[in-house]
Design a protein around this motif. Structure first.
Motif, PDB file in Angstrom:
ATOM      1  N   THR A  94       2.180   1.664  12.520  1.00 38.40           N
ATOM      2  CA  THR A  94       2.523   2.883  11.777  1.00 38.40           C
ATOM      3  C   THR A  94       3.802   2.682  10.977  1.00 38.40           C
ATOM      4  OG1 THR A  94       1.414   4.276  13.404  1.00 38.40           O
ATOM      5  CG2 THR A  94       3.051   5.341  12.005  1.00 38.40           C
ATOM      6  N   VAL A  95       4.808   2.074  11.582  1.00 40.48           N
ATOM      7  CA  VAL A  95       6.076   1.808  10.894  1.00 40.48           C
ATOM      8  C   VAL A  95       5.840   0.888   9.698  1.00 40.48           C
ATOM      9  CG1 VAL A  95       8.317   0.658  11.114  1.00 40.48           C
ATOM     10  CG2 VAL A  95       7.536   2.217  12.910  1.00 40.48           C
ATOM     11  N   VAL A  96       5.099  -0.193   9.913  1.00 40.49           N
ATOM     12  CA  VAL A  96       4.835  -1.158   8.835  1.00 40.49           C
ATOM     13  C   VAL A  96       4.078  -0.478   7.691  1.00 40.49           C
ATOM     14  CG1 VAL A  96       3.531  -3.244   8.240  1.00 40.49           C
ATOM     15  CG2 VAL A  96       4.945  -3.189  10.318  1.00 40.49           C
ATOM     16  N   ARG A  97       3.052   0.285   8.017  1.00 42.28           N
ATOM     17  CA  ARG A  97       2.276   0.956   6.967  1.00 42.28           C
ATOM     18  C   ARG A  97       3.129   1.951   6.188  1.00 42.28           C
ATOM     19  NH1 ARG A  97      -3.593   1.944   9.954  1.00 42.28           N
ATOM     20  NH2 ARG A  97      -4.224  -0.266   9.853  1.00 42.28           N
ATOM     21  N   THR A  98       4.020   2.652   6.868  1.00 37.30           N
ATOM     22  CA  THR A  98       4.913   3.602   6.194  1.00 37.30           C
ATOM     23  C   THR A  98       5.861   2.867   5.254  1.00 37.30           C
ATOM     24  OG1 THR A  98       4.773   5.135   8.049  1.00 37.30           O
ATOM     25  CG2 THR A  98       6.652   5.395   6.575  1.00 37.30           C
ATOM     26  N   GLU A  99       6.414   1.753   5.714  1.00 33.79           N
ATOM     27  CA  GLU A  99       7.328   0.981   4.875  1.00 33.79           C
ATOM     28  C   GLU A  99       6.611   0.367   3.679  1.00 33.79           C
ATOM     29  OE1 GLU A  99       9.759  -1.783   7.078  1.00 33.79           O
ATOM     30  OE2 GLU A  99      10.280  -0.262   8.563  1.00 33.79           O
ATOM     31  N   VAL A 100       5.406  -0.133   3.875  1.00 36.91           N
ATOM     32  CA  VAL A 100       4.631  -0.675   2.752  1.00 36.91           C
ATOM     33  C   VAL A 100       4.325   0.439   1.759  1.00 36.91           C
ATOM     34  CG1 VAL A 100       2.385  -1.630   2.077  1.00 36.91           C
ATOM     35  CG2 VAL A 100       3.640  -2.625   4.006  1.00 36.91           C
ATOM     36  N   ASN A 101       3.897   1.571   2.258  1.00 34.66           N
ATOM     37  CA  ASN A 101       3.549   2.706   1.399  1.00 34.66           C
ATOM     38  C   ASN A 101       4.727   3.131   0.526  1.00 34.66           C
ATOM     39  OD1 ASN A 101       1.257   4.441   0.838  1.00 34.66           O
ATOM     40  ND2 ASN A 101       2.551   6.113   1.571  1.00 34.66           N
ATOM     41  N   ALA A 102       5.943   3.042   1.059  1.00 32.04           N
ATOM     42  CA  ALA A 102       7.140   3.440   0.308  1.00 32.04           C
ATOM     43  C   ALA A 102       7.400   2.510  -0.880  1.00 32.04           C
ATOM     44  CB  ALA A 102       8.354   3.452   1.231  1.00 32.04           C
ATOM     45  N   GLN A 103       6.813   1.316  -0.863  1.00 33.62           N
ATOM     46  CA  GLN A 103       7.017   0.363  -1.950  1.00 33.62           C
ATOM     47  C   GLN A 103       6.013   0.547  -3.096  1.00 33.62           C
ATOM     48  OE1 GLN A 103       9.775  -1.526  -1.530  1.00 33.62           O
ATOM     49  NE2 GLN A 103       9.865  -0.390   0.401  1.00 33.62           N
ATOM     50  N   LEU A 104       5.049   1.420  -2.906  1.00 31.36           N
ATOM     51  CA  LEU A 104       3.929   1.532  -3.837  1.00 31.36           C
ATOM     52  C   LEU A 104       4.063   2.719  -4.778  1.00 31.36           C
ATOM     53  CD1 LEU A 104       1.082   0.863  -1.243  1.00 31.36           C
ATOM     54  CD2 LEU A 104       2.278  -0.811  -2.673  1.00 31.36           C
ATOM     55  N   THR A 105       3.401   2.595  -5.918  1.00 33.44           N
ATOM     56  CA  THR A 105       3.311   3.716  -6.860  1.00 33.44           C
ATOM     57  C   THR A 105       2.327   4.724  -6.275  1.00 33.44           C
ATOM     58  OG1 THR A 105       1.438   2.800  -8.087  1.00 33.44           O
ATOM     59  CG2 THR A 105       3.668   2.144  -8.820  1.00 33.44           C
ATOM     60  N   PRO A 106       2.292   5.964  -6.788  1.00 32.08           N
ATOM     61  CA  PRO A 106       1.317   6.928  -6.271  1.00 32.08           C
ATOM     62  C   PRO A 106      -0.131   6.424  -6.359  1.00 32.08           C
ATOM     63  CG  PRO A 106       3.000   8.071  -7.512  1.00 32.08           C
ATOM     64  CD  PRO A 106       3.253   6.588  -7.697  1.00 32.08           C
ATOM     65  N   ASP A 107      -0.492   5.761  -7.462  1.00 35.33           N
ATOM     66  CA  ASP A 107      -1.853   5.222  -7.586  1.00 35.33           C
ATOM     67  C   ASP A 107      -2.098   4.159  -6.522  1.00 35.33           C
ATOM     68  OD1 ASP A 107      -4.447   4.747  -8.978  1.00 35.33           O
ATOM     69  OD2 ASP A 107      -3.525   2.776  -9.363  1.00 35.33           O
ATOM     70  N   GLN A 108      -1.125   3.279  -6.314  1.00 35.98           N
ATOM     71  CA  GLN A 108      -1.264   2.236  -5.306  1.00 35.98           C
ATOM     72  C   GLN A 108      -1.311   2.833  -3.901  1.00 35.98           C
ATOM     73  OE1 GLN A 108       2.195   0.061  -6.538  1.00 35.98           O
ATOM     74  NE2 GLN A 108       0.972  -1.600  -7.448  1.00 35.98           N
ATOM     75  N   GLN A 109      -0.558   3.902  -3.676  1.00 32.84           N
ATOM     76  CA  GLN A 109      -0.601   4.564  -2.365  1.00 32.84           C
ATOM     77  C   GLN A 109      -1.992   5.099  -2.074  1.00 32.84           C
ATOM     78  OE1 GLN A 109       2.527   7.480  -2.700  1.00 32.84           O
ATOM     79  NE2 GLN A 109       4.120   6.012  -2.103  1.00 32.84           N
ATOM     80  N   ALA A 110      -2.634   5.684  -3.082  1.00 33.02           N
ATOM     81  CA  ALA A 110      -3.999   6.194  -2.903  1.00 33.02           C
ATOM     82  C   ALA A 110      -4.960   5.032  -2.608  1.00 33.02           C
ATOM     83  CB  ALA A 110      -4.442   6.966  -4.140  1.00 33.02           C
TER      84      ALA A 110
END
Length: 139
Positions: free
Chosen positions: A94-110
């Motif tokens: 969960t921590v890793v996924r949250t940190e990765v998600n913070a590096q992404l643009t909104p399109d990339q997050q989706a």
């Protein structure tokens, strides 16, 4: 058409054919390797592990049943250990996924969310398949 142009066209055609052939072969090899290497998931149980090893090691039915018996014998202890490790692993994931998600643009997050959902679906399908596949020696 001059011989020079014809020669270059033939060279390009051969090069393109070779590239397509190599790409197709590499893709087929990668897909076959991925299917053969599809490991059992944690918690998949003795049947899933024995089946996987049977495919990967070309075990005879007797060997596969013997290997299955080893995993059955130690299954309870392995489950107890996995039970203590799994919550920590889930928390870290969960921590890793949250940190990765913070590096992404909104399109990339989706797209990342869809990718993770697809991976979860594949995991669920594998577990369903493993739980319904016949046990060694059964048909």
């Amino acid at each position: 058409m001059s011989l020079d142009i014809l020669g270059r066209s033939r060279t390009w055609a051969v090069a393109l054919l070779a590239a397509v052939f190599l790409a197709g072969g590499a893709g087929g090899w990668a897909l076959a390797r991925r299917r053969a290497a599809d490991p059992p998931r944690p918690g998949g149980g003795p049947d899933a592990i024995a089946s996987y090893l049977g495919r990967r090691l070309d075990l005879t039915p007797a060997q596969q049943e013997s290997v299955r018996a080893v995993f059955v014998r130690h299954h309870e202890e392995m489950q107890a250990i996995w039970g203590t490790v799994r919550p920590r692993l889930d928390s870290l994931r969960t921590v890793v996924r949250t940190e990765v998600n913070a590096q992404l643009t909104p399109d990339q997050q989706a797209r990342y969310a869809r990718l993770l959902a697809d991976l979860e679906h594949q995991h669920d399908e594998r577990e369903r398949r493993d739980s319904t596949s016949p046990k060694p020696g059964q048909h």
